[in-house]
Design a protein around this motif. Structure first.
Motif, PDB file in Angstrom:
ATOM      1  N   ASP A  91     -16.247  32.469 -49.024  1.00 18.69           N
ATOM      2  CA  ASP A  91     -15.748  31.043 -49.008  1.00 18.69           C
ATOM      3  C   ASP A  91     -16.843  30.320 -49.955  1.00 18.69           C
ATOM      4  OD1 ASP A  91     -13.728  31.184 -47.610  1.00 18.69           O
ATOM      5  OD2 ASP A  91     -14.668  30.556 -45.679  1.00 18.69           O
TER       6      ASP A  91
ATOM      7  N   ALA B 264      -3.488  28.209 -43.476  1.00 19.40           N
ATOM      8  CA  ALA B 264      -4.424  29.202 -42.851  1.00 19.40           C
ATOM      9  C   ALA B 264      -4.631  28.608 -41.383  1.00 19.40           C
ATOM     10  CB  ALA B 264      -5.547  29.475 -43.500  1.00 19.40           C
ATOM     11  N   SER B 265      -3.528  28.183 -40.736  1.00 22.38           N
ATOM     12  CA  SER B 265      -3.739  28.064 -39.359  1.00 22.38           C
ATOM     13  C   SER B 265      -2.689  28.842 -38.521  1.00 22.38           C
ATOM     14  CB  SER B 265      -3.424  26.573 -39.037  1.00 22.38           C
ATOM     15  OG  SER B 265      -2.170  26.076 -39.189  1.00 22.38           O
TER      16      SER B 265
ATOM     17  N   HIS C 167      -5.874  27.090 -49.870  1.00 23.12           N
ATOM     18  CA  HIS C 167      -4.919  27.474 -48.748  1.00 23.12           C
ATOM     19  C   HIS C 167      -5.297  27.073 -47.478  1.00 23.12           C
ATOM     20  CE1 HIS C 167      -3.656  29.905 -52.158  1.00 23.12           C
ATOM     21  NE2 HIS C 167      -4.697  30.526 -52.105  1.00 23.12           N
ATOM     22  N   ASN C 168      -6.441  26.056 -47.209  1.00 24.73           N
ATOM     23  CA  ASN C 168      -6.650  25.851 -45.874  1.00 24.73           C
ATOM     24  C   ASN C 168      -5.425  25.268 -45.056  1.00 24.73           C
ATOM     25  OD1 ASN C 168      -8.857  25.806 -43.845  1.00 24.73           O
ATOM     26  ND2 ASN C 168      -8.747  23.502 -43.968  1.00 24.73           N
ATOM     27  N   ASP C 169      -4.424  24.475 -45.700  1.00 20.42           N
ATOM     28  CA  ASP C 169      -3.453  23.838 -45.195  1.00 20.42           C
ATOM     29  C   ASP C 169      -2.498  24.818 -44.701  1.00 20.42           C
ATOM     30  OD1 ASP C 169      -2.606  24.610 -47.618  1.00 20.42           O
ATOM     31  OD2 ASP C 169      -1.132  23.130 -47.985  1.00 20.42           O
TER      32      ASP C 169
ATOM     33  N   TRP D  19     -10.534  29.737 -51.731  1.00 13.07           N
ATOM     34  CA  TRP D  19      -9.607  29.935 -50.607  1.00 13.07           C
ATOM     35  C   TRP D  19      -9.376  28.543 -49.838  1.00 13.07           C
ATOM     36  CZ3 TRP D  19      -6.128  33.040 -48.678  1.00 13.07           C
ATOM     37  CH2 TRP D  19      -5.488  32.917 -47.321  1.00 13.07           C
ATOM     38  N   ARG D  20     -10.614  28.084 -49.225  1.00 17.06           N
ATOM     39  CA  ARG D  20     -10.334  26.923 -48.361  1.00 17.06           C
ATOM     40  C   ARG D  20      -9.828  25.765 -49.243  1.00 17.06           C
ATOM     41  NH1 ARG D  20     -12.150  27.142 -43.524  1.00 17.06           N
ATOM     42  NH2 ARG D  20     -13.904  28.742 -42.903  1.00 17.06           N
ATOM     43  N   ARG D  21     -10.002  25.679 -50.442  1.00 16.76           N
ATOM     44  CA  ARG D  21      -9.441  24.380 -51.026  1.00 16.76           C
ATOM     45  C   ARG D  21      -7.945  24.294 -51.300  1.00 16.76           C
ATOM     46  NH1 ARG D  21      -8.225  22.678 -56.229  1.00 16.76           N
ATOM     47  NH2 ARG D  21      -9.182  24.652 -57.152  1.00 16.76           N
TER      48      ARG D  21
END
Length: 305
Positions: free
Chosen positions: A226, A239-240, A235-237, A231-233
């Motif tokens: 990270d 990735a749950s 695909h965080n939406d 990735w977080r910016r």
């Protein structure tokens, strides 16, 4: 001091993601590659192992008779495995469902239409196919972030353009990815019917869809990645676990309408392991033990000898 990635997963230095430009599918593995962790046949398909110690591949040598195909992208190719013996096709063919050779019918960074196109481009290497499993799903959802101008008629592909600042909503991403997947599965179904083979679509595991908290080794690896990736910016939406289950439901309904068998590997994999079992090298690809567990759970679901 070594980084967690260098210390825990030294094999990853050999997965460089340098692919050969290819007409029709854009890119594919080089043929006849021989690295410390993987080998490919003359057409670029990875070698898999069988129960009797022999090897098998799409365009290379393999035992005579019917085969089984495991199709997909980089996770099926086996990024993260320490050798050809540790990929999911190899673990199926050598231990968990060894009744027939399993061919590694995968290319790295492919979307669902590129996966399907492999059947047209390389069908002349296939005579008898009795089982087809498409283990996929993450790439289509990842690529669903791209704008309509990059989607074309058949879906976006990697390296087709920059990601936008404003992303579609998770519901929009699920709808786009599942529609494309089911559309292309209808082509797989025709291919399977021609061979008299059973077709099953399996939603591949993504670490946050499998369990809420990663194992200690996974957390160290994810945290390192990270720091150097987006990735977080981007695909965080998605990735749950909640989004993963909604995506699975959309795919389940689409597969049912197309007459294709469906299996969500994520909850089954989560139930098969302990909280501290180390499965993933990154959020998409596994270590050897993870791929072996994927193969075992998949074989139990398919009920194959």
């Amino acid at each position: 001091m070594k980084s967690p990635r260098a210390e825990l997963t030294p094999q990853m230095e050999h997965y460089t993601f340098v692919l050969e430009d290819q007409p029709y599918i854009g890119f594919f593995q080089y043929g006849n590659e021989n690295t410390p962790v993987y080998r490919t046949d003359p057409c670029g398909f990875r070698i898999s192992h069988t129960a009797d110690g022999r090897t098998a591949s799409v365009a290379g040598e393999r035992p005579p008779g019917p085969v089984r195909l495991l199709a997909g992208s980089s996770a099926v190719f086996g990024v993260g495995a320490t050798g050809d013996h540790a990929t999911v096709p190899s673990r199926l063919g050598s231990r968990h469902a060894p009744g027939r050779p399993w061919l590694n019918f995968a290319g790295q960074s492919l979307n669902s239409v590129q996966e399907l196109m492999l059947t047209t481009l390389f069908q002349h290497y296939l005579d008898e196919v009795e089982e087809i499993v498409v283990l996929s799903g993450v790439n289509n959802l990842v690529l669903s972030r791209l704008p309509e101008s990059q989607q074309g008629r058949h879906g976006a592909f990697f390296e087709c353009g920059p990601a936008p600042e404003n992303l579609p909503t998770p519901d929009q991403r699920i709808a786009r990815a599942s529609e494309l997947t089911v559309r292309h599965l209808k082509g797989w179904q025709r291919f399977a019917t021609a061979f008299g083979a059973r077709l099953t679509y399996v939603l591949q595991p993504l670490a946050p869809w499998v369990r809420e908290e990663p194992a200690p080794q996974e957390k160290a690896l994810f945290d390192e990645l990270d720091e150097v990736s987006n990735w977080r910016r981007l695909h965080n939406d998605i990735a749950s676990m909640e989004v993963g289950r909604r995506y699975a439901q959309a795919l389940r309904e689409g597969c049912a309408s197309a007459g294709v068998g469906f299996f969500d590997l994520n909850p089954a994999l989560g139930e098969a392991v302990a909280d501290d079992d180390w499965l993933f090298v990154d959020r998409v690809h596994c270590v050897d033990a993870g791929y072996d567990t994927v193969a075992r759970v998949l074989a139990e679901h398919l009920e194959l000898p």
